[in-house]
Design an enzyme around this catalytic site. Sequence first.
Site, short mmCIF file in Angstrom:
data_model
loop_
_atom_site.label_atom_id
_atom_site.label_comp_id
_atom_site.label_asym_id
_atom_site.label_seq_id
_atom_site.Cartn_x
_atom_site.Cartn_y
_atom_site.Cartn_z
N ALA A 144 2.75 -10.21 1.55
CA ALA A 144 3.29 -10.69 0.28
C ALA A 144 3.35 -9.58 -0.76
O ALA A 144 3.59 -9.82 -1.93
CB ALA A 144 2.43 -11.84 -0.23
N GLY A 145 3.09 -8.35 -0.35
CA GLY A 145 3.13 -7.24 -1.31
C GLY A 145 1.89 -7.17 -2.18
O GLY A 145 1.87 -6.50 -3.20
N LEU A 146 0.83 -7.88 -1.78
CA LEU A 146 -0.39 -7.90 -2.60
C LEU A 146 -1.48 -7.01 -2.01
O LEU A 146 -2.62 -7.04 -2.46
CB LEU A 146 -0.88 -9.33 -2.79
CG LEU A 146 0.07 -10.22 -3.60
CD1 LEU A 146 -0.39 -11.67 -3.61
CD2 LEU A 146 0.21 -9.72 -5.04
N GLY A 147 -1.13 -6.25 -1.01
CA GLY A 147 -2.05 -5.24 -0.51
C GLY A 147 -3.05 -5.73 0.52
O GLY A 147 -4.09 -5.09 0.73
N SER A 148 -2.73 -6.84 1.20
CA SER A 148 -3.74 -7.40 2.10
C SER A 148 -4.12 -6.42 3.22
O SER A 148 -5.31 -6.28 3.54
CB SER A 148 -3.30 -8.74 2.68
OG SER A 148 -2.40 -8.55 3.73
N PRO A 182 -2.95 -13.22 0.19
CA PRO A 182 -1.88 -13.66 1.10
C PRO A 182 -1.32 -12.48 1.90
O PRO A 182 -1.20 -11.37 1.38
CB PRO A 182 -0.81 -14.22 0.15
CG PRO A 182 -1.47 -14.40 -1.17
CD PRO A 182 -2.66 -13.52 -1.21
N VAL A 183 -1.01 -12.76 3.17
CA VAL A 183 -0.55 -11.69 4.07
C VAL A 183 0.95 -11.44 3.87
O VAL A 183 1.70 -12.37 3.58
CB VAL A 183 -0.84 -12.11 5.53
CG1 VAL A 183 -0.29 -11.10 6.53
CG2 VAL A 183 -2.34 -12.26 5.75
N ASP A 240 -0.67 1.73 -2.03
CA ASP A 240 -1.53 0.56 -1.80
C ASP A 240 -2.97 0.97 -1.53
O ASP A 240 -3.91 0.50 -2.17
CB ASP A 240 -1.04 -0.23 -0.58
CG ASP A 240 0.03 -1.23 -0.93
OD1 ASP A 240 0.74 -0.99 -1.93
OD2 ASP A 240 0.16 -2.23 -0.21
N ALA A 285 -4.01 -3.08 3.29
CA ALA A 285 -4.81 -1.95 2.80
C ALA A 285 -6.21 -2.42 2.40
O ALA A 285 -7.20 -1.71 2.60
CB ALA A 285 -4.12 -1.29 1.61
O1 PMV Z 1 5.40 -4.39 -0.70
P1 PMV Z 1 4.27 -3.54 -1.16
O2 PMV Z 1 3.53 -4.06 -2.33
O3 PMV Z 1 3.41 -3.04 -0.06
O4 PMV Z 1 4.89 -2.26 -1.86
C1 PMV Z 1 5.83 -1.46 -1.29
C2 PMV Z 1 6.12 -0.40 -2.29
C3 PMV Z 1 7.28 0.47 -1.87
O5 PMV Z 1 7.44 1.42 -2.92
C4 PMV Z 1 8.55 -0.35 -1.73
C5 PMV Z 1 6.99 1.17 -0.56
C6 PMV Z 1 5.88 2.20 -0.62
O6 PMV Z 1 5.40 2.58 0.46
O7 PMV Z 1 5.49 2.65 -1.71
#
Ligand code: PMV
Length: 313
Positions: free
Chosen positions: A104-108, A101-102, A152, A110
């Site tokens: 969403a903090g799941l690294g899409s 998922p875009v 990431d 990267a």
């Molecule tokens: O939202 P994500 O999973 O891309 O993580 C961000 C992690 C932070 O520590 C908030 C920012 C970073 O660049 O490390």
Amino acid sequence: MKASAPGKVILFGEHAVVYSRPAIAVPVTQIHVDVEVLDSPRKGIWIQAPSIDLRAELDSLPDDHPIGSAILKVFSTLRLSSPLGSGQGEGLEISIASTIPVAAGLGSGAAVSVALIRALASHLSSPLSDEQVNSLAFEIEKFHHGTPSGIDNTVITYAKPVYFMKDKPIETFKVGKPFTIVIGDTGIPAPTKESVGAVRRLRMRDQYAIEDIFNEIAQIALIGRRSIESGKPELLGELMDQNHEYLQALTVSSPELDTLVEAARKAGALGAKLSGGGRGGNMIALVDQPKAESVAGALIAAGAKRAIITEIK
Ligand code: PMV
């Protein structure tokens, strides 16, 4: 040529990692990006990425487009003025398929960069080292996030658990005993830039208090790594709960994330926390494997748009 890259979650240390504290991230192989690069009789470099509704020729993309930039960076790293003429055809067809998922903090972002860089460089008969892939992907991350820590691209490039500290040599580590986490997605897009900016402003107002929180989070990441390596993952639940409290104090949780964290705990998770930038995006819960399905069900019932069960090994 084909290449694939996994998604990722941060187990401990988000936000503090931006201020040079350690963080732990692990690959999530159930979700991935797959890239294929083929020679084409048609001139130009054609990109198709249905998951973001993209079908375009490289030259038509804006200069700072993450996919266009990744392609150009591969060419310049390989010192190729033109990518063409590498094979039999006139041009290239690049297909990017993603189940991550875009936003969403799941690294899409990267994962797209890593898979694309690898597939393209291999297609051009010059496969790059992990270090090169990682550093190019980090350059691209800057388009997404502004000032990313680099966690990431690192965990996704190496596809191993990573104990990450900014500007320090990369440390991957072994999992002593596999464990299961459930990832719950609030479905709320949450630009990392914004939550990182909020923490920066908070720190400007009260530097000592916020640095104290970062130090506590650093301890959690350190103990978390030891627990994982020494085969005692059951200790991670308590650490997740503590880390979530510190993230709440940093104002990066949200009512929706708190609801999912509570729901996971009520359904029998050993601990839970938000994961990534926060204010939306995802949370994670540590579970005993037999409870994974019921915790995932409880997350959906509490409003999660999706729940992913993954084994960390
Ligand atoms: O939202 P994500 O999973 O891309 O993580 C961000 C992690 C932070 O520590 C908030 C920012 C970073 O660049 O490390």
